[in-house]
Design an enzyme around this catalytic site. Structure first.
Site, PDB file in Angstrom:
ATOM      1  CB  SER A 198     -25.454  27.559 -12.886  1.00  0.00           C
ATOM      2  OG  SER A 198     -25.844  28.485 -11.892  1.00  0.00           O
ATOM      3  CG  HIS A 200     -37.818  23.097 -11.551  1.00  0.00           C
ATOM      4  ND1 HIS A 200     -37.493  21.760 -11.640  1.00  0.00           N
ATOM      5  CD2 HIS A 200     -36.859  23.672 -10.777  1.00  0.00           C
ATOM      6  CE1 HIS A 200     -36.393  21.537 -10.934  1.00  0.00           C
ATOM      7  NE2 HIS A 200     -35.985  22.685 -10.409  1.00  0.00           N
ATOM      8  CG  HIS A 238     -28.375  21.405 -14.781  1.00  0.00           C
ATOM      9  ND1 HIS A 238     -27.292  20.613 -15.120  1.00  0.00           N
ATOM     10  CD2 HIS A 238     -27.899  22.353 -13.942  1.00  0.00           C
ATOM     11  CE1 HIS A 238     -26.220  21.052 -14.491  1.00  0.00           C
ATOM     12  NE2 HIS A 238     -26.557  22.110 -13.776  1.00  0.00           N
ATOM     13  CB  THR A 287     -20.497  26.720 -19.548  1.00  0.00           C
ATOM     14  OG1 THR A 287     -21.254  27.917 -19.739  1.00  0.00           O
ATOM     15  CG2 THR A 287     -21.034  25.639 -20.479  1.00  0.00           C
ATOM     16  NE  ARG A 288     -17.505  23.518 -13.375  1.00  0.00           N
ATOM     17  CZ  ARG A 288     -18.384  22.614 -13.800  1.00  0.00           C
ATOM     18  NH1 ARG A 288     -19.578  23.007 -14.225  1.00  0.00           N
ATOM     19  NH2 ARG A 288     -18.086  21.326 -13.811  1.00  0.00           N
ATOM     20  CG  HIS A 338     -28.915  12.722 -26.620  1.00  0.00           C
ATOM     21  ND1 HIS A 338     -28.208  13.052 -25.489  1.00  0.00           N
ATOM     22  CD2 HIS A 338     -29.872  11.833 -26.225  1.00  0.00           C
ATOM     23  CE1 HIS A 338     -28.711  12.392 -24.445  1.00  0.00           C
ATOM     24  NE2 HIS A 338     -29.724  11.655 -24.874  1.00  0.00           N
ATOM     25  CG  ASN A 392     -26.457  34.140  -2.920  1.00  0.00           C
ATOM     26  OD1 ASN A 392     -27.489  33.605  -3.298  1.00  0.00           O
ATOM     27  ND2 ASN A 392     -26.451  35.244  -2.221  1.00  0.00           N
TER      28      ASN A 392
END
Length: 290
Positions: free
Chosen positions: A108, A112, A122, A125-126, A160, A275
């Site tokens: 992740s 900024h 942002h 992926t998981r 996009h 965490n």
């Protein structure tokens, strides 16, 4: 949860990819720090500081934080955690009602930027396994200035398009579906406004072909690695005004509101003993509510 060798191989492959992608992204961001024009971004180029953490109930991860001159604050984190869902969480996760054990690995990031003309971003992926397994994630762009928050602005068009190419390689129906899901997800009901210009968002992605689903998730990561540095290079040489900085700080407040009120990743992390420092590292370094 299945503990067969096949699932263990998949877990290891997914984890290795997310860690490799982390390394590629950190290298690309440090390169941008080096390239940033010194007249706009004085000081030494930033570098990532990495910090490992352990989850007492199983697993852990590595936080990567950089406070640079171009990247005001960016976190790129990987984690691999496992254990047992609480009864409350088990009810909300596919396949966990029968057996509450889980495994989750992923990457992740949130960036900024110092320059209000460079959009925040942002990406995550998981891969999650219970008695079922699936991929999830996506990427979304948050321009901080009003004129950039239009779908016909070049940065939005190109962002996009990058994800459309990644999706179309697999199924032409995926991009419209995942783009709409992103627009629906990154929306602040209490403000009645979107968080940014969108991107893609997908979850519980399990077509029955694991290798293909994994390849798609890899291509989502590669699409980010290609498009975001391109957009940063496009905008980082533009000077900005004090008024634009003020707009940026106010708009960042929407980011905070979304992450604390609605974000699934934030809630998942806090409810599974993740965490806290890593989870809340998505917060902007400076923000205003007028």
């Amino acid at each position: 949860m299945s503990t067969d060798q096949d699932l263990d191989t998949k877990k290891a492959a997914a984890r290795a990819w997310f860690e490799s992608l982390r390394d590629q992204i950190c290298a690309a961001f440090e390169q941008l720090e080096d390239e940033a024009p010194a007249d706009l971004y004085p000081g030494a180029p930033g570098r990532f500081a990495k910090k490992a953490w352990d989850r007492p109930a199983g697993g852990g991860g590595v936080m990567g934080m950089m406070h640079g001159r171009l990247f005001e604050k960016v976190g790129v984190h990987v984690s691999t955690v496992f254990g047992t869902f609480t009864p409350e969480m088990a009810k909300t996760m596919p396949g966990a009602a029968e057996d509450p054990r889980f495994f989750a690995t992923g990457i992740s990031l949130i960036a900024h930027m110092t320059n209000p003309r460079v959009p925040a971003v942002h990406m995550n992926t998981r891969f999650i396994a219970t008695t079922k397994s699936w991929f999830g994630g996506g990427g979304d762009l948050t321009p901080l200035l009003g004129y950039q928050r239009q779908q016909d602005f070049p940065d939005a068009i190109d962002f996009h398009a990058a994800y459309k190419r990644a999706c179309d390689k697999y199924d032409p129906e995926w991009h419209p579906k995942y783009k709409a899901w992103c627009d629906e997800y990154f929306f602040l009901p209490h403000r009645n406004e979107p968080r940014g210009i969108g991107g893609i968002f997908y979850d519980h992605h399990d077509s029955g072909d694991w290798a293909r689903d994994f390849a798609f998730t890899q291509d989502v990561g590669r699409a980010f690695l290609e498009i975001y540095p391109t957009l940063v290079r496009r905008r980082m040489g533009e000077a900005w005004t004090a008024d634009e900085r003020e707009q940026q700080l106010i708009q960042r407040g929407r980011y905070v509101e979304f992450n604390l009120l609605y974000d699934r990743g934030t809630m998942f992390g806090l409810k599974t003993g993740g965490n806290v420092e890593s989870i809340l590292s998505s917060m902007p370094p400076a923000v205003k509510w007028p």
